[in-house]
Design a protein around this motif. Structure first.
Motif: not given
Length: 278
Positions: A109-110, A112-115
């Motif tokens: 998830s991180r 994919r969010e670019g984190i």
């Protein structure tokens, strides 16, 4: 022969079952395929499945995780655990299954969010847990291939903790604590001896392996006899003093008490390092 009653199917790879008054989550490839509430699973067909007993303290947490996680991740985790157990030749603690599902789900998830995922202890992890790190590298390749996503190197370190924790009774947090402690000890040694420890050099591997063994012995309240202790104190006072300070660092960071015998062996390693400098 025992028979288990299916109470809920989460996905093709996970179901909730009951046996008498006890409830279990079963994880395994295809275990939930075409299974509906009320279906019966015979014990003889479940040899390769993972049984995780649930109760009121953890049932909701486990159910929520399985209901909100892509079933593809559950399958991938089973592939990773199976690969790790084959490589190590041992069965990992059951906690690794949910630990990795939760971690990988959150990590993806991180990503994919670019984190950005930062792991400040990657070098120490690689040095301290070489075998687990090599397996974690393969796990990341499995993730990349099956999820079609780029995984940063930092994730190798985090997955290493889960694998090592699986070998040590499920205590991933201990692995991280040890790495943090070593991450302070190594720079201290480099500063005091005025040298740089090269990651895969014989001296570095020998020292880090000894520190790892020392920590594990101290945690278990074990020690090894040191017949040379008095001689080491007398002949290597500089290295012994550094070793005493290393013992204080370990006590401060992970709460272990390093006995004199062990301090003496650290000093011996430091003496070898100090006198092998070019």
């Amino acid at each position: 022969m025992k028979s288990y009653l299916v109470k809920k199917t989460f996905n093709n790879n996970a179901v909730l079952v009951s046996l008498g008054q006890n409830e279990y989550i079963l994880i395994g490839k295809g275990i939930g395929f075409n299974k509906k509430k009320g279906s019966i699973l015979m014990e003889s067909n479940l040899i390769e499945n993972v049984f995780i007993q649930v109760d009121e303290t953890n049932k909701n947490q486990y159910e929520y995780l399985l209901e909100t996680t892509d079933e593809k991740i559950v399958k991938i985790v089973e592939d990773i655990v199976s690969m790790a157990e084959k490589e190590l030749g041992e069965t990992l603690h059951v906690n690794i299954h949910f630990g990795l599902i939760d971690h990988i789900n959150f990590a993806l998830s991180r990503i994919r969010e670019g984190i950005e995922i930062v792991n400040p202890f990657l070098l120490e992890t690689r040095m301290l847990y070489k075998k687990e790190y090599a397996i974690a590298e393969k796990a990341v390749e499995i993730l990349k291939e099956q999820m079609n996503i780029e995984i940063p190197e930092s994730e190798i370190g985090f997955i290493t903790f889960h694998i090592h924790g699986g070998r040590m009774g499920g205590k991933k947090s201990d692995s991280l604590s040890y790495v943090k402690a070593i991450s302070q000890v190594v720079p201290y040694i480099e500063d005091k001896l005025e040298l740089t420890l090269v990651e895969n050099s014989f001296d570095s591997v020998r020292l880090v392996s000894h520190l790892r063994g020392l920590i594990e012995r101290c945690v278990k309240n074990e020690t090894i006899e040191n017949l040379l202790l008095d001689k080491i104190k007398k002949d290597f006072p500089f290295e012994y003093k550094i070793s005493e300070n290393i013992a204080l660092l370990l006590k401060k960071n992970i709460g272990i008490v390093v006995p004199e015998n062990e301090i003496g062996y650290i000093a011996l390693h430091l003496y070898k390092l100090n006198h092998s400098k070019k």
